[in-house]
Scaffold this motif. Structure first.
Motif, short mmCIF file in Angstrom:
data_model
loop_
_atom_site.label_atom_id
_atom_site.label_comp_id
_atom_site.label_asym_id
_atom_site.label_seq_id
_atom_site.Cartn_x
_atom_site.Cartn_y
_atom_site.Cartn_z
N ASP A 265 9.80 19.32 23.15
CA ASP A 265 9.60 18.15 22.30
C ASP A 265 10.13 18.49 20.90
O ASP A 265 11.28 18.24 20.60
CB ASP A 265 8.12 17.76 22.28
CG ASP A 265 7.64 17.24 23.63
OD1 ASP A 265 8.30 16.36 24.19
OD2 ASP A 265 6.62 17.74 24.13
N ILE A 266 9.31 19.09 20.05
CA ILE A 266 9.75 19.50 18.71
C ILE A 266 10.77 20.63 18.85
O ILE A 266 10.55 21.59 19.59
CB ILE A 266 8.55 19.97 17.87
CG1 ILE A 266 7.63 18.78 17.59
CG2 ILE A 266 9.00 20.61 16.56
CD1 ILE A 266 6.31 19.18 16.96
N TYR A 267 11.88 20.52 18.12
CA TYR A 267 12.91 21.56 18.23
C TYR A 267 12.44 22.86 17.59
O TYR A 267 12.11 22.92 16.40
CB TYR A 267 14.21 21.13 17.55
CG TYR A 267 15.25 22.23 17.65
CD1 TYR A 267 15.94 22.44 18.83
CD2 TYR A 267 15.48 23.09 16.58
CE1 TYR A 267 16.85 23.46 18.95
CE2 TYR A 267 16.40 24.12 16.69
CZ TYR A 267 17.08 24.30 17.88
OH TYR A 267 17.97 25.35 18.00
N GLN A 364 9.70 19.76 12.03
CA GLN A 364 9.04 19.46 13.30
C GLN A 364 9.59 18.17 13.93
O GLN A 364 8.84 17.27 14.34
CB GLN A 364 7.52 19.35 13.10
CG GLN A 364 6.90 20.61 12.55
CD GLN A 364 5.40 20.49 12.37
OE1 GLN A 364 4.70 19.96 13.23
NE2 GLN A 364 4.90 20.97 11.23
N ASP A 366 11.48 15.94 16.70
CA ASP A 366 11.66 15.89 18.14
C ASP A 366 13.14 16.00 18.49
O ASP A 366 13.97 15.24 17.97
CB ASP A 366 11.08 14.58 18.68
CG ASP A 366 11.12 14.51 20.19
OD1 ASP A 366 10.17 14.97 20.84
OD2 ASP A 366 12.13 14.00 20.73
N THR A 368 14.96 15.41 21.37
CA THR A 368 15.61 14.30 22.08
C THR A 368 15.71 13.07 21.20
O THR A 368 16.76 12.41 21.16
CB THR A 368 14.84 13.98 23.37
OG1 THR A 368 14.77 15.17 24.19
CG2 THR A 368 15.51 12.88 24.16
N ARG A 429 9.17 14.01 29.87
CA ARG A 429 8.28 14.55 28.84
C ARG A 429 7.06 15.18 29.49
O ARG A 429 6.45 14.60 30.39
CB ARG A 429 7.90 13.47 27.85
CG ARG A 429 9.10 12.98 27.04
CD ARG A 429 8.70 12.66 25.63
NE ARG A 429 9.86 12.25 24.82
CZ ARG A 429 10.35 12.98 23.83
NH1 ARG A 429 9.80 14.14 23.54
NH2 ARG A 429 11.37 12.54 23.12
N GLN A 471 8.61 8.15 23.88
CA GLN A 471 7.84 8.61 22.73
C GLN A 471 7.32 10.03 22.95
O GLN A 471 6.85 10.36 24.04
CB GLN A 471 6.68 7.66 22.46
CG GLN A 471 7.11 6.27 22.06
CD GLN A 471 8.07 6.30 20.88
OE1 GLN A 471 7.79 6.92 19.86
NE2 GLN A 471 9.22 5.65 21.03
N PRO A 472 7.36 10.86 21.91
CA PRO A 472 6.81 12.21 22.02
C PRO A 472 5.29 12.16 22.11
O PRO A 472 4.68 11.13 21.82
CB PRO A 472 7.27 12.89 20.73
CG PRO A 472 7.47 11.77 19.77
CD PRO A 472 7.93 10.59 20.58
N ARG A 478 -0.32 16.89 23.64
CA ARG A 478 0.65 17.97 23.79
C ARG A 478 0.27 18.92 24.92
O ARG A 478 -0.88 19.34 25.04
CB ARG A 478 0.79 18.75 22.48
CG ARG A 478 1.51 17.96 21.39
CD ARG A 478 1.58 18.73 20.09
NE ARG A 478 2.26 17.94 19.05
CZ ARG A 478 2.22 18.23 17.77
NH1 ARG A 478 1.55 19.29 17.35
NH2 ARG A 478 2.86 17.46 16.90
#
Length: 486
Positions: A265-267, A364, A366, A368, A429, A471-472, A478
């Motif tokens: 999710d977050i790179y 932080q 995302d 994608t 996801r 959506q993340p 998480r």
């Protein structure tokens, strides 16, 4: 009905163990992959009949099928294990499709084999659904991968931390030969078997190598190139394999063995999800290094075939391995350039990419969503991507450089379309995958599984009715760890 041509089973007996799948009380089809079955020339009506479900679940051994469990070794988290092998999978046979492509059909979760090492050889429903969903998503994303032909319930329960519904997946691959297969014979000093295996791989996957002046060097070169391209593809979509052991690396260049896999999710290059990867060996950003490490292990097994003189063989191997880095960088940076809307890679582009990736980690952002929303910025609509940053000025400063780089004559609308073709709107996801599994395991509700499969079959298309899947996760959604399922 089924036409088998089992080339691997014609290799000497030390390559495998004949074994029959376990008996299941009440096998039932969860999902049949109609598109893949049609590509393979299989009869859809028959596959969904009682006789077909009997075949898919391993309860009926079709004429010509020669079920075997393959022998292999492997480095697991850097530690060599001289004998692993298919501990819960049975290769039912090989089918040549109408397009001429040879494919393995393997039943995973098939029960104990001579290689089970104390395990039960079974699979729970959750990991089966995850492998089906993620492998099909990877295929739709354009990443080389094994495929899922069918997912089935077995009608019984298996024990993990709790009792769970038993399941099995019928997996299709161009082969199931691994780096660890070569290591199995190298560990035993069986050079004849290594040569037989190498000849088999050349004939099956890299026939051009047969006509090369040094066919085994050509084989090594082509496996290295295939793996470099594959891992670059993983990074470009944020995929983390989770268990890049040498026994999980296919010499055919396909993604194989979907266990604790996940999408970032977050790179952050240090991202790890696998519950068993305690030291981050297989973190997202480590995957190219590990791939080259695994390929070095393959090269070691091929030394007796590369040259009669050991020093000369080592020189050959080192020369071949040195090509991994440039090949990976070309595939990775070329792919990133396309994601940014660039037609080629110029000297300053590596810094351009590095700058935004570092800013994404610091903010932080995302992974994608950044690239998908950047497609809108190609037409001047910056706010959607800018709003992803804690400090939007970091994007603003980078965007000036990015736009200066976009100096070609391509029209904004055409650039956006080209970018959307390589920047997916949807990935599997992790929190959505876990919710899908919970619905199936806890409530016997396969609706979310079917909906996600439909969505992920077209990952590059905007699908407004299913936009929530893009959506993340919220903080409480998480997923911090994923599991193998064994």
């Amino acid at each position: 009905m089924l036409s088998f041509d089992n080339s691997y089973a014609r290799l000497p007996a030390r390559f495998y163990e004949p074994v029959l799948p376990a008996r299941f009380p009440a096998p039932a089809l969860i999902r049949l992959n109609h598109q893949l079955a049609s590509e393979m020339g299989l009869d859809l009506d028959w596959l969904q009949s009682p006789a077909g479900i009997g075949f898919l679940s391993g309860q009926h051994i079709a004429e010509g099928s020669e079920p075997v469990a393959l022998a292999y070794a492997g480095h697991q988290f850097g530690n060599f294990v001289p004998q692993l092998g298919d501990g819960r999978a049975v290769l039912l046979g090989e089918i040549i499709a109408p397009d001429g492509q040879r494919r393995d059909i393997q039943l995973k979760g098939a029960g104990r084999t001579p290689f089970s090492r104390g395990g039960d050889g079974r699979a729970a429903l959750g990991p089966v659904l995850r492998e089906y969903l993620v492998s099909e998503a990877m295929a739709a994303l354009g990443i080389s991968t094994t495929r899922a032909l069918a997912a089935l319930l077995t009608g019984d329960s298996i024990r993990r931390e709790t009792m769970l519904p038993g399941a099995a997946i019928l997996r299709v691959a161009s082969s199931h030969i691994r780096v660890g297969t070569f290591q199995f014979f190298a560990a035993r000093g069986d050079v004849d078997a290594i040569r037989l295996l190498a000849d088999h791989v050349i004939a099956r996957h890299y026939p051009a190598a047969a006509g090369a002046q040094r066919p085994y060097r050509a084989l090594l070169d082509q496996v290295i190139a295939a793996q470099a391209d594959l891992v670059a593809g993983w990074l470009l979509v944020g995929f983390i394999h989770g268990v890049m052991n040498t026994d999980n690396m296919s010499v055919a260049g396909e993604t194989i063995d979907y266990g604790p896999c996940a999408f970032m999710d977050i790179y952050d290059p240090a991202t790890v999800f696998s519950s068993i990867d305690e030291n981050g060996r297989y973190a997202y950003g480590n995957q190219p290094t590990i791939a080259q490490w695994n390929l070095t292990r393959l090269a070691e097994t091929l030394l007796p075939l590369l040259a009669e003189d050991e020093d000369a063989a080592i020189d050959e191997a080192q020369e071949a391995l040195a090509a991994f880095g440039p090949r990976f960088e070309q595939a990775y940076h070329g792919g990133l350039a396309r994601k940014l809307g660039l037609d080629d890679v110029l000297p300053g582009d590596v810094d351009l990419v590095s700058t935004i990736l570092k800013a994404m980690t610091a903010n932080q952002v995302d992974f994608t969503l950044f690239f998908r929303k950047l497609c809108l910025a190609a037409e001047g609509e910056d706010e959607p991507v800018r709003s992803l940053f804690i400090d939007p000025t970091m994007f603003d400063a980078w965007a000036v450089r990015w736009r200066e780089r976009l100096t070609d004559a391509q029209r904004p609308a055409a650039r956006r379309a080209a970018m959307e073709a390589v920047n997916p709107a949807f990935i599997p996801r992790n929190h959505r995958v876990e919710a899908m599994i919970r619905a199936a395991v806890d409530d016997q509700d396969f609706g979310p599984f079917e909906e996600m499969l439909e969505l992920l079959a077209r990952p590059y298309d905007d699908q407004p009715a299913l936009a929530h899947y893009a959506q993340p996760p919220r903080p409480n959604e998480r997923v911090m760890a994923t599991y193998c399922g064994t």
